[in-house]
Motif scaffolding. Structure first.
Motif, PDB file in Angstrom:
ATOM      1  N   TYR A  70      -6.584   4.038 -19.375  1.00  0.00           N
ATOM      2  CA  TYR A  70      -6.335   3.897 -17.945  1.00  0.00           C
ATOM      3  C   TYR A  70      -5.492   5.062 -17.447  1.00  0.00           C
ATOM      4  CZ  TYR A  70      -8.015  -0.728 -18.900  1.00  0.00           C
ATOM      5  OH  TYR A  70      -8.797  -1.753 -19.303  1.00  0.00           O
ATOM      6  N   LEU A  72      -2.686   6.017 -14.612  1.00  0.00           N
ATOM      7  CA  LEU A  72      -1.707   5.445 -13.697  1.00  0.00           C
ATOM      8  C   LEU A  72      -1.179   6.558 -12.811  1.00  0.00           C
ATOM      9  CD1 LEU A  72      -1.453   3.742 -16.451  1.00  0.00           C
ATOM     10  CD2 LEU A  72       0.676   2.974 -15.479  1.00  0.00           C
ATOM     11  N   VAL A 115      -4.149  -5.426 -20.509  1.00  0.00           N
ATOM     12  CA  VAL A 115      -3.996  -4.579 -19.336  1.00  0.00           C
ATOM     13  C   VAL A 115      -2.939  -5.181 -18.408  1.00  0.00           C
ATOM     14  CG1 VAL A 115      -5.180  -3.634 -17.317  1.00  0.00           C
ATOM     15  CG2 VAL A 115      -6.345  -3.718 -19.510  1.00  0.00           C
ATOM     16  N   ARG A 116      -2.917  -6.506 -18.315  1.00  0.00           N
ATOM     17  CA  ARG A 116      -1.909  -7.182 -17.484  1.00  0.00           C
ATOM     18  C   ARG A 116      -0.496  -6.824 -17.933  1.00  0.00           C
ATOM     19  NH1 ARG A 116      -3.165 -12.055 -14.462  1.00  0.00           N
ATOM     20  NH2 ARG A 116      -5.404 -12.330 -14.402  1.00  0.00           N
ATOM     21  N   VAL A 119       0.275  -3.302 -16.640  1.00  0.00           N
ATOM     22  CA  VAL A 119       0.495  -3.298 -15.189  1.00  0.00           C
ATOM     23  C   VAL A 119       1.843  -3.925 -14.860  1.00  0.00           C
ATOM     24  CG1 VAL A 119      -0.327  -4.222 -12.981  1.00  0.00           C
ATOM     25  CG2 VAL A 119      -1.959  -3.271 -14.613  1.00  0.00           C
ATOM     26  N   SER A 120       2.168  -5.017 -15.510  1.00  0.00           N
ATOM     27  CA  SER A 120       3.437  -5.695 -15.262  1.00  0.00           C
ATOM     28  C   SER A 120       4.619  -4.784 -15.587  1.00  0.00           C
ATOM     29  CB  SER A 120       3.503  -6.973 -16.097  1.00  0.00           C
ATOM     30  OG  SER A 120       4.755  -7.591 -15.938  1.00  0.00           O
ATOM     31  N   ALA A 122       4.599  -1.464 -15.771  1.00  0.00           N
ATOM     32  CA  ALA A 122       4.598  -0.347 -14.817  1.00  0.00           C
ATOM     33  C   ALA A 122       5.189  -0.774 -13.475  1.00  0.00           C
ATOM     34  CB  ALA A 122       3.183   0.200 -14.640  1.00  0.00           C
ATOM     35  N   ASN A 123       4.804  -1.954 -12.989  1.00  0.00           N
ATOM     36  CA  ASN A 123       5.322  -2.447 -11.705  1.00  0.00           C
ATOM     37  C   ASN A 123       6.833  -2.656 -11.725  1.00  0.00           C
ATOM     38  OD1 ASN A 123       3.210  -2.532  -9.840  1.00  0.00           O
ATOM     39  ND2 ASN A 123       2.384  -4.393 -10.772  1.00  0.00           N
ATOM     40  N   LEU A 128       4.002   1.846  -8.443  1.00  0.00           N
ATOM     41  CA  LEU A 128       2.625   2.093  -8.864  1.00  0.00           C
ATOM     42  C   LEU A 128       1.737   2.325  -7.649  1.00  0.00           C
ATOM     43  CD1 LEU A 128       1.094   2.194 -11.554  1.00  0.00           C
ATOM     44  CD2 LEU A 128       0.620  -0.230 -11.309  1.00  0.00           C
ATOM     45  N   PHE A 131      -3.945   2.301 -10.517  1.00  0.00           N
ATOM     46  CA  PHE A 131      -4.156   1.960 -11.926  1.00  0.00           C
ATOM     47  C   PHE A 131      -5.656   1.794 -12.078  1.00  0.00           C
ATOM     48  CE2 PHE A 131      -4.479  -0.647 -15.667  1.00  0.00           C
ATOM     49  CZ  PHE A 131      -3.371  -0.323 -16.433  1.00  0.00           C
ATOM     50  N   ARG A 132      -6.304   2.755 -12.734  1.00  0.00           N
ATOM     51  CA  ARG A 132      -7.766   2.702 -12.823  1.00  0.00           C
ATOM     52  C   ARG A 132      -8.238   3.047 -14.229  1.00  0.00           C
ATOM     53  NH1 ARG A 132      -6.065   6.697 -10.013  1.00  0.00           N
ATOM     54  NH2 ARG A 132      -6.425   8.841 -10.632  1.00  0.00           N
ATOM     55  N   GLU A 133      -9.400   2.505 -14.561  1.00  0.00           N
ATOM     56  CA  GLU A 133     -10.009   2.795 -15.847  1.00  0.00           C
ATOM     57  C   GLU A 133     -10.297   4.295 -15.944  1.00  0.00           C
ATOM     58  OE1 GLU A 133     -13.416   0.739 -18.576  1.00  0.00           O
ATOM     59  OE2 GLU A 133     -13.877   1.013 -16.476  1.00  0.00           O
TER      60      GLU A 133
END
Length: 160
Positions: A70, A72, A115-116, A119-120, A122-123, A128, A131-133
């Motif tokens: 991913y 970011l 992935v969650r 993201v958690s 990073a947030n 952020l 956030f993409r593949e």
């Protein structure tokens, strides 16, 4: 995209090929320019030393070869983000800033993480923005496929 063509005629040739494809025609395109493959091809066959080493849909192959990666884009402390993502990432690579000057990293999420989780984390550490593949480039896929083919041939030769 097309060696020997100026940018205007190269773009024109791209448009003609894409139009033919949209009309249902099959266009066979032989190139070493993997950026062109990404731009105009739906399906590919990679040939190395006269052997088909990889065939398939371009989008599917790009996803398959970099599953779990991913990109970011964020504002904040890049070093802190990299440290914080360490437990859930098997690889983290700094990228060039985006057009707005925001920091970017590429990460591969560890098989035992989600992935969650990434993201958690990073947030909680940075602001952020995206956030993409991260899909593999056809250039990377070509190199990996040729290297795998070479290893397979070497193993076959040693067994004989």
């Amino acid at each position: 995209a097309f060696s020997g063509f100026d940018p205007i005629n190269s773009k024109l040739l791209n448009l003609v090929i894409l139009k033919l494809n949209d009309e249902g025609s099959t266009v066979i395109f032989s190139t070493h320019n993997m950026a062109s493959v990404e731009e105009i091809c739906d399906n590919i066959t990679l040939i190395n030393k006269s052997r088909n080493i990889l065939s398939g849909n371009v989008a599917d192959l790009r996803r398959k070869y970099f599953a779990g990666c991913y990109d970011l884009t964020f504002e904040g402390d890049a070093d802190e983000l990299v440290r914080s993502l360490g437990p859930v990432a098997s690889e983290i690579k700094m990228l060039e800033p985006d057009a707005k000057g925001r920091c970017q990293v590429n990460l591969r999420v560890s098989p035992d993480a989600s992935v969650r989780d990434a993201v958690s984390i990073a947030n909680n550490v940075v602001r952020l923005a995206a956030f993409r593949e991260s899909l593999a480039s056809m250039n990377d896929i070509f190199i990996r496929a040729v290297e795998e083919d070479k290893r397979n041939r070497n193993q076959s030769e040693t067994k004989q």
